[in-house]
Design a protein around this motif. Structure first.
Motif, PDB file in Angstrom:
ATOM      1  N   VAL A 269       0.872  -1.182   0.000  1.00  0.00           N
ATOM      2  CA  VAL A 269       0.000   0.000   0.000  1.00  0.00           C
ATOM      3  C   VAL A 269       0.908   1.230   0.000  1.00  0.00           C
ATOM      4  N   GLY A 270       0.694   2.121  -0.961  1.00  0.00           N
ATOM      5  CA  GLY A 270       1.526   3.316  -1.068  1.00  0.00           C
ATOM      6  C   GLY A 270       1.090   4.395  -0.091  1.00  0.00           C
ATOM      7  N   GLU A 271       1.839   5.519  -0.084  1.00  0.00           N
ATOM      8  CA  GLU A 271       1.490   6.607   0.839  1.00  0.00           C
ATOM      9  C   GLU A 271       0.135   7.218   0.519  1.00  0.00           C
ATOM     10  N   ASP A 272      -0.283   7.087  -0.739  1.00  0.00           N
ATOM     11  CA  ASP A 272      -1.605   7.614  -1.127  1.00  0.00           C
ATOM     12  C   ASP A 272      -2.724   6.624  -0.771  1.00  0.00           C
ATOM     13  N   SER A 273      -2.360   5.556  -0.053  1.00  0.00           N
ATOM     14  CA  SER A 273      -3.328   4.548   0.399  1.00  0.00           C
ATOM     15  C   SER A 273      -3.847   3.659  -0.723  1.00  0.00           C
ATOM     16  N   LYS A 274      -3.158   3.693  -1.877  1.00  0.00           N
ATOM     17  CA  LYS A 274      -3.560   2.806  -2.980  1.00  0.00           C
ATOM     18  C   LYS A 274      -2.600   1.623  -3.068  1.00  0.00           C
ATOM     19  N   PHE A 275      -3.098   0.512  -3.645  1.00  0.00           N
ATOM     20  CA  PHE A 275      -2.216  -0.635  -3.834  1.00  0.00           C
ATOM     21  C   PHE A 275      -1.197  -0.318  -4.915  1.00  0.00           C
ATOM     22  N   ARG A 276      -0.028  -0.891  -4.765  1.00  0.00           N
ATOM     23  CA  ARG A 276       1.008  -0.732  -5.791  1.00  0.00           C
ATOM     24  C   ARG A 276       1.925  -1.944  -5.739  1.00  0.00           C
ATOM     25  N   PHE A 277       2.649  -2.165  -6.846  1.00  0.00           N
ATOM     26  CA  PHE A 277       3.591  -3.279  -6.888  1.00  0.00           C
ATOM     27  C   PHE A 277       4.962  -2.814  -6.393  1.00  0.00           C
ATOM     28  N   VAL A 278       5.619  -3.688  -5.641  1.00  0.00           N
ATOM     29  CA  VAL A 278       7.002  -3.435  -5.234  1.00  0.00           C
ATOM     30  C   VAL A 278       7.786  -4.733  -5.418  1.00  0.00           C
ATOM     31  N   LEU A 279       9.111  -4.640  -5.330  1.00  0.00           N
ATOM     32  CA  LEU A 279       9.930  -5.854  -5.426  1.00  0.00           C
ATOM     33  C   LEU A 279      10.462  -6.245  -4.050  1.00  0.00           C
ATOM     34  N   SER A 280      10.500  -7.539  -3.785  1.00  0.00           N
ATOM     35  CA  SER A 280      11.017  -7.991  -2.487  1.00  0.00           C
ATOM     36  C   SER A 280      12.508  -7.659  -2.407  1.00  0.00           C
ATOM     37  N   PRO A 281      12.942  -7.207  -1.236  1.00  0.00           N
ATOM     38  CA  PRO A 281      14.374  -6.870  -1.125  1.00  0.00           C
ATOM     39  C   PRO A 281      15.259  -8.111  -1.071  1.00  0.00           C
ATOM     40  N   GLN A 282      14.703  -9.248  -0.627  1.00  0.00           N
ATOM     41  CA  GLN A 282      15.518 -10.476  -0.570  1.00  0.00           C
ATOM     42  C   GLN A 282      14.695 -11.663  -1.075  1.00  0.00           C
ATOM     43  N   PRO A 283      15.335 -12.824  -1.233  1.00  0.00           N
ATOM     44  CA  PRO A 283      14.583 -13.978  -1.741  1.00  0.00           C
ATOM     45  C   PRO A 283      13.410 -14.329  -0.832  1.00  0.00           C
ATOM     46  N   THR A 284      12.348 -14.833  -1.438  1.00  0.00           N
ATOM     47  CA  THR A 284      11.138 -15.206  -0.705  1.00  0.00           C
ATOM     48  C   THR A 284      10.995 -16.736  -0.771  1.00  0.00           C
ATOM     49  N   PRO A 285      10.145 -17.329   0.083  1.00  0.00           N
ATOM     50  CA  PRO A 285      10.031 -18.798   0.085  1.00  0.00           C
ATOM     51  C   PRO A 285       9.647 -19.373  -1.280  1.00  0.00           C
ATOM     52  N   ALA A 286       8.858 -18.629  -2.050  1.00  0.00           N
ATOM     53  CA  ALA A 286       8.414 -19.161  -3.350  1.00  0.00           C
ATOM     54  C   ALA A 286       9.576 -19.323  -4.329  1.00  0.00           C
ATOM     55  N   ALA A 287      10.744 -18.739  -3.995  1.00  0.00           N
ATOM     56  CA  ALA A 287      11.910 -18.848  -4.882  1.00  0.00           C
ATOM     57  C   ALA A 287      12.319 -20.314  -5.063  1.00  0.00           C
ATOM     58  N   LEU A 288      11.977 -21.155  -4.074  1.00  0.00           N
ATOM     59  CA  LEU A 288      12.296 -22.589  -4.200  1.00  0.00           C
ATOM     60  C   LEU A 288      11.576 -23.183  -5.407  1.00  0.00           C
ATOM     61  N   TYR A 289      10.320 -22.786  -5.579  1.00  0.00           N
ATOM     62  CA  TYR A 289       9.548 -23.271  -6.734  1.00  0.00           C
ATOM     63  C   TYR A 289      10.090 -22.662  -8.022  1.00  0.00           C
ATOM     64  N   LEU A 290      10.567 -21.414  -7.936  1.00  0.00           N
ATOM     65  CA  LEU A 290      11.144 -20.786  -9.133  1.00  0.00           C
ATOM     66  C   LEU A 290      12.356 -21.597  -9.601  1.00  0.00           C
ATOM     67  N   MET A 291      13.184 -21.987  -8.623  1.00  0.00           N
ATOM     68  CA  MET A 291      14.381 -22.767  -8.981  1.00  0.00           C
ATOM     69  C   MET A 291      13.969 -24.087  -9.648  1.00  0.00           C
ATOM     70  N   LYS A 292      12.924 -24.713  -9.069  1.00  0.00           N
ATOM     71  CA  LYS A 292      12.467 -25.980  -9.630  1.00  0.00           C
ATOM     72  C   LYS A 292      11.969 -25.775 -11.067  1.00  0.00           C
ATOM     73  N   ARG A 293      11.186 -24.706 -11.250  1.00  0.00           N
ATOM     74  CA  ARG A 293      10.648 -24.443 -12.593  1.00  0.00           C
ATOM     75  C   ARG A 293      11.777 -24.195 -13.588  1.00  0.00           C
ATOM     76  N   CYS A 294      12.826 -23.509 -13.112  1.00  0.00           N
ATOM     77  CA  CYS A 294      13.932 -23.183 -14.021  1.00  0.00           C
ATOM     78  C   CYS A 294      14.650 -24.453 -14.485  1.00  0.00           C
ATOM     79  N   THR A 295      14.656 -25.486 -13.635  1.00  0.00           N
ATOM     80  CA  THR A 295      15.331 -26.720 -14.070  1.00  0.00           C
ATOM     81  C   THR A 295      14.587 -27.357 -15.245  1.00  0.00           C
TER      82      THR A 295
END
Ligand code: SAH
Length: 471
Positions: A269-295
């Motif tokens: 949620v941005g300062e204007d109280s609206k939803f917005r996209f951001v990027l995670s600063p570090q790896p997230t748990p779903a990255a495990l599935y990303l690695m699997k998909r990449c194989t």
């Protein structure tokens, strides 16, 4: 029987005559909501960069949604709920969590309280286009039942049955094969109480007990049960599973390559109280599935990867299905639009047959992502050695090989002009490619084929089916 079927076709014809023209989820091309202006980065999480997409998109015939309205409207219950999760979590949520809440939140999720299909709804699907779709899936199930040696008892499971139209057409179409219909126990996996009720009505169910979770469909005298998940469906007997436009509603995680490596796209949620996209600063748990998909990616895909969309829920569900079919016998048919390739960024929102911004008024629009067919294949193969995976092939090839041409001819033998027009339009929508050449009606109502579909996003995008069966 035929008369009944034709009357039904005729009533479905209404679906083609609505103004404005209908767009199927399968006949419109997606564009990314990221085209909305990027937000400035927050201190914890950098805002998402505009994706350097590797595919060209022809937007010429697409409706362009207006920018966010600047008038402040009171937050809906779902918006308040999403904001409270983000607030108490102390940070953004994944796109997958956002998608799951938006679609299936028990109180205000998109599917939970209403009928979202057809001219008055938000999108239309193949079973709603023509009775022939459910009938052909019926042919597939009878063939598999024959191949299995005509077992006396079979669980026929449908994941996400919508209005129940596919199952109703399947039962009507197969009702002459008494041994088949008598073997069936139908299990509908449906999260929406409103749609469960519609399925109960459309399957012409009478309740066996006071519990609405178990009934008998008078279409073929078949017992019908409802469940919230596949795990609840009893195992131990041969099982046939159908999933039509179900996988596209399963949550996806989105990743973007950055100087810090792969980051997950999150909703904040941005300062204007609206939803917005951001990027995670570090790896997230779903990255495990990303690695699997990449194989499972090809070397060319790996080289080009900048954005990747994955659906761990789809992978896990496929594994569960493959294990069940591997041990109990049977088969699963997955039909959806998607790609036979890794998917970069396909999530789209559709409201009243138009694309809208993914973050705009969540819960009022469908969210849908392309199905990653290679990942279904690999997940099934990984889960069980006792299943063989087939496809993907196009809807047009599949329905053609099951004999839809004969079925349409048979129906055309005995109908009036209006019904014939409706049958031809429905047939074209299911198996045609692009605009119907025979159409003489108003341009905006021209049937558009989804069989091989009008390719807009890339040459590979189409409506696919894949299936796996016990060996
Ligand atoms: N198969 C139907 C409906 C497709 S829409 C057709 O083709 O017309 C998706 C369906 O899946 C809806 O019935 C929706 O309520 C159901 N659904 C979506 N997510 C679900 C989930 N996580 N669990 C169970 N049902 C779900």
């Amino acid at each position: 029987m035929l008369r009944k079927l034709l009357t039904q076709t005729s009533s479905r014809r209404l679906l083609f005559s609505g103004v404005p023209p209908l767009f199927s989820k399968s006949t419109i091309s997606p564009f990314s909501s990221l085209s909305s202006s990027p937000e400035p980065p927050s201190s914890e999480s950098p805002a998402v960069e505009h994706p350097g997409t590797t595919i060209s998109i022809d937007r010429s015939s697409l409706y362009t949604p207006p920018d966010h309205s600047h008038e402040s409207t009171p937050d809906s219950e779902l918006v308040k709920h999403l904001k409270s999760i983000i607030k108490f979590r102390g940070g953004p949520i994944s796109v997958a969590e956002y998608m799951e809440e938006v679609l299936t939140n028990p109180k205000a999720g998109f599917y939970m309280n209403r009928d979202v299909f057809g001219a008055q709804g938000d999108f239309i699907t193949s079973p709603e286009v023509s009775q022939m779709f459910g009938e052909m899936i019926g042919v597939w199930t009878v063939c598999l039942w024959e191949q299995m040696g005509r077992p006396e008892r079979v669980n026929l499971v449908e994941l996400g049955p919508g209005r129940g139209t596919l199952m109703a057409d399947l039962l009507r179409g197969t009702s002459k094969f008494k041994n088949f219909t008598e073997s069936l126990h139908i299990h509908l996996v449906e999260c929406s109480p409103a749609l469960q009720k519609l399925q109960h009505q459309n399957l012409k169910c009478t309740d066996e007990s006071s519990s609405e979770k178990k009934a008998v469909s008078s279409l073929a005298g078949t017992p019908v049960h409802w469940h919230a998940t596949l795990q609840e469906v009893p195992s131990g007997v041969p099982t046939l599973i159908i999933a039509h436009e179900f996988y596209d509603a399963l949550p996806v995680h989105q990743f973007q390559k950055s100087t810090r490596g792969w980051c997950e796209k999150m909703v904040d949620v941005g300062e204007d109280s609206k939803f917005r996209f951001v990027l995670s600063p570090q790896p997230t748990p779903a990255a495990l599935y990303l690695m699997k998909r990449c194989t499972w990616a090809t070397p060319e895909e790996r080289e080009k990867m900048e954005h990747v969309e994955i659906s761990p829920k789809s992978m896990d569900l496929t594994q569960e299905m493959a294990k069940r079919i591997g041990s109990d016998g049977g088969g699963a048919l997955i039909i959806d639009y998607g790609m036979n390739a890794i998917i970069s960024d396909s999530l789209q929102a559709i409201r009243k047959h138009k694309f809208v911004n993914i973050l705009d008024d969540p819960g009022s629009a469908d969210l849908s992502a392309y199905v990653d067919f290679p990942s279904i294949k690999h997940s099934a193969e990984e889960a069980s050695e006792n299943v063989s995976v087939h496809g993907p092939m196009t809807q047009s090839q599949f329905l053609g090989s099951l004999g839809i041409n004969f079925r349409v001819d048979a129906l055309l033998q005995n109908c009036n002009d209006e019904q014939a027009e409706s049958l031809r339009a429905g047939y074209w929508q299911l198996v045609g490619d692009g605009e119907a050449p025979f159409w003489e009606g108003p341009n905006e109502q021209t049937p558009i084929g989804m069989g091989t579909r009008k390719l807009k996003l890339s040459e590979k995008e189409t409506f696919f089916l894949t299936w796996f069966i016990s060996q």
